[in-house]
Motif scaffolding. Sequence first.
Motif, PDB file in Angstrom:
ATOM      1  N   THR A  31       0.811  -1.216   0.000  1.00 53.73           N
ATOM      2  CA  THR A  31       0.000   0.000   0.000  1.00 53.73           C
ATOM      3  C   THR A  31       0.843   1.265   0.000  1.00 53.73           C
ATOM      4  OG1 THR A  31      -0.116  -0.069   2.422  1.00 53.73           O
ATOM      5  CG2 THR A  31      -1.884  -1.165   1.192  1.00 53.73           C
ATOM      6  N   GLU A  32       2.072   1.202   0.511  1.00 50.44           N
ATOM      7  CA  GLU A  32       2.958   2.367   0.565  1.00 50.44           C
ATOM      8  C   GLU A  32       4.360   1.947   0.136  1.00 50.44           C
ATOM      9  OE1 GLU A  32       2.857   4.193   4.399  1.00 50.44           O
ATOM     10  OE2 GLU A  32       0.696   3.911   4.630  1.00 50.44           O
ATOM     11  N   SER A  57       5.325   2.520   8.575  1.00 48.41           N
ATOM     12  CA  SER A  57       4.943   2.127   7.217  1.00 48.41           C
ATOM     13  C   SER A  57       5.693   0.869   6.775  1.00 48.41           C
ATOM     14  CB  SER A  57       5.229   3.283   6.248  1.00 48.41           C
ATOM     15  OG  SER A  57       4.901   2.930   4.928  1.00 48.41           O
ATOM     16  N   ASN A  61       3.849  -2.799   5.833  1.00 50.97           N
ATOM     17  CA  ASN A  61       4.005  -3.434   4.524  1.00 50.97           C
ATOM     18  C   ASN A  61       4.788  -4.739   4.620  1.00 50.97           C
ATOM     19  OD1 ASN A  61       3.017  -1.504   2.165  1.00 50.97           O
ATOM     20  ND2 ASN A  61       3.864  -0.219   3.785  1.00 50.97           N
TER      21      ASN A  61
END
Length: 335
Positions: A31-32, A57, A61
């Motif tokens: 997603t990031e 983040s 992930n």
Amino acid sequence: MIPTTVGTAQGSILAPLEYLFYVNDMCNIITEGSVYQFADDTCLVIAHKDLKIAERSMQKNYDLLCKWAHDAGLVINASKTKVVHIRSSHNTYDIQPSIIAHEHQCFHTKNTNCNCISLEVVQQHKYLGLIIDQRFNWEPHVNHVCTKLRALLGKMAILKYKVPFNILRLIYMAMADSIIGYGLSSYGKTYKTHLEKIYKLQKSILKVIVPNKIMLEYKKNKINLFHYCKVLDIYDKLKLQTLIEEDCNKTFLKKKERPTRLRKLSYMPMYTLPRYNNTYGTRIWMYFLPDIVNELPNDLQNLYINSNIHKYKSKIKDFLVKNKTSRNCNILVNC
């Protein structure tokens, strides 16, 4: 015919294609950040100014990757997974990110007090043959290249009295030139002091392989050894490789406009160089590419802009071999 229930048949023609079908959807779950894959090597990159946000983040992930691997019947080896915190050399704090390698049972039980291990944080790591360090100045990789060239130099000194010059040159092109050329477009934009180490080793190897009479002839100006051997030094090799790899970006070059009221000069840079605030600004292709093109004569500039790569590659290489720029001469005058 033997049915295969796990993995792919080793040595089969379809095995690489089957593996790609198997793992190519890995990028869709992130997603990031960005995911870079090459065969069974996967690199997850997260960038942010705040280390805590980047850490959260990355953890999020990485957990998604672990879940995907479990659902696909794979296991991510946490002991072989490394974390490299790349930051500016001006940042002197010692805070390191902490990424937990959760096991699959942690995701099901939502255990907040698990005993899962943390991924090892290293200062440098070898990825696809390139040593990436936390300062991103490529010094460890340059030292790695120099170590290989020194080993080759010793072997060349032994072979000099057993094989002729043309065979020694073939060995140089097959081994030394390939070692220097691998990843040069990435690590070649490092500091000149690092590249000078490789240049000196290049020159030392050429001094060994050329005949003694040629060595005596070029004793006062050893830079001509590259011309005699028809070999590009690391600076010119970087220029040629940049021109080839950035061929698709040559349409973004902007011609430099000169007022008609000024007198004509014998030489004036044709393409404008973008402004920069620090040394990093001179390493990006937007500056590096027009700077190289401006060094070429007008006929080669037109050939590079208006033709494909196969027509100008050999001609530009011949020009670089025969003509050394003043920049290289100034750097290497005392070598």
